[in-house]
Design an enzyme around this catalytic site. Sequence first.
Site, PDB file in Angstrom:
ATOM      1  CG  HIS A 111      67.473  42.359 -24.645  1.00 38.76           C
ATOM      2  ND1 HIS A 111      67.463  42.394 -23.277  1.00 38.76           N
ATOM      3  CD2 HIS A 111      66.237  41.958 -25.028  1.00 38.76           C
ATOM      4  CE1 HIS A 111      66.264  42.041 -22.838  1.00 38.76           C
ATOM      5  NE2 HIS A 111      65.504  41.778 -23.877  1.00 38.76           N
ATOM      6  NE  ARG A 145      69.129  41.431 -17.393  1.00 41.36           N
ATOM      7  CZ  ARG A 145      68.963  40.185 -16.966  1.00 41.36           C
ATOM      8  NH1 ARG A 145      67.800  39.586 -17.139  1.00 41.36           N
ATOM      9  NH2 ARG A 145      69.927  39.540 -16.359  1.00 41.36           N
ATOM     10  CE  LYS A 146      72.866  40.503 -23.923  1.00 43.35           C
ATOM     11  NZ  LYS A 146      71.459  40.155 -23.711  1.00 43.35           N
ATOM     12  CG  LEU A 147      77.189  47.349 -19.891  1.00 41.16           C
ATOM     13  CD1 LEU A 147      77.071  45.847 -19.695  1.00 41.16           C
ATOM     14  CD2 LEU A 147      78.640  47.782 -19.761  1.00 41.16           C
TER      15      LEU A 147
END
Length: 376
Positions: free
Chosen positions: A179, A181-183
């Site tokens: 997603h 929001r992940k790195l």
Amino acid sequence: MSSIPVMIPWLGEEEALAAAEAVRSGWVAQGPRVAEFERAFAEYLGVPHAIAVSSCTTALQLALIGAGVGPGDEVVVPSFSFIATANAVTYLGAVPVFADVELSSGNLTPGTVEPLLTDRTKAVIVVDQGGVPVDLPAVEALVAGRGITVVEDAACGAGSLLNGRPVGSGAAIAAYSFHPRKLLTTGEGGMVTCQDGELAARLRRLREHGMSVSAADRHAASGGASVVETYDEVGYNFRMTDIQAAIGLVQLGKLPAMVARRRELAARYRELLGPLGERLVADPPHGSSNFQACWLLLPEDAPDRTEVLARLAEKGISARRGIMAAHLELPYKGASRVELPTTELLTGRSLILPLYHSLTEEQQDTVVAALREIVG
């Protein structure tokens, strides 16, 4: 938009070109780039099998199916996690049993899990919350010999290390999120990893409607021979596209630089905020975090967290409430069998600070100055 958002994915021209190349190739559904991304991700982790899917939620659902979880089974999960962790259990007709977490990491420990184990417990989902590596071997040792599978929800964990190895690399089954929001992001998407070849083959079938032969393999059949697939069990449409995988391959190459920069910024936050008495999430003794979520526990005498967030927003700074507690949300309200004091403390008094690869020190100083003014 806020002048300082809480997160900006590190995406650029290289990802755009990779996606465009996939489009121009004419193969945009699950195909050769997905297979390449799976191989590269498995190699990065040092695991034998990686199966790309549409999200971490679907990855968790497949992982639980692989663990044999079904209707009426119990699965111990942290409430201190995005609600998808509990939802994946519920989708299968099983029962999520909420455990508390430790204050320092926000993760499950053997001490919080053991009181909730019963003869109906089929699995335990441990979460690398906010990128902080959970002590997986300790929980595995707790359940050894009981017929319980430990599934690692490594949604936030790509780039974090457990005892010097990538998180999830030692798990029987693990699930990852891509997603934004992940790195490492592919827009949406996820990955299941496992150690067992037969299980991997089954999960590959299940993610594609239960087909005995994938669409890509049928297309590639030599001489244009007709290949007729069979469907031996009910499957799902949990596939990743080649467009997403093309982006994921570029992102995977950037992962070390992403982690290094986030750790540098998190250390600077800790140095600047230390005199205020706030406690920033930190590395556990057994590993190092990618700081996917740089969460701060506000002091007891600080203003209400909602007020702090509102006043930061007035200054153009986007922060977020701390990680949610699923047992306080309507679908699971009243479902917890035990008190969860640490979970409720963390979810009520923590907030997530802006942290992303392109965050400048000047922007970080602005965030810190605003917190000093608001918190006092």
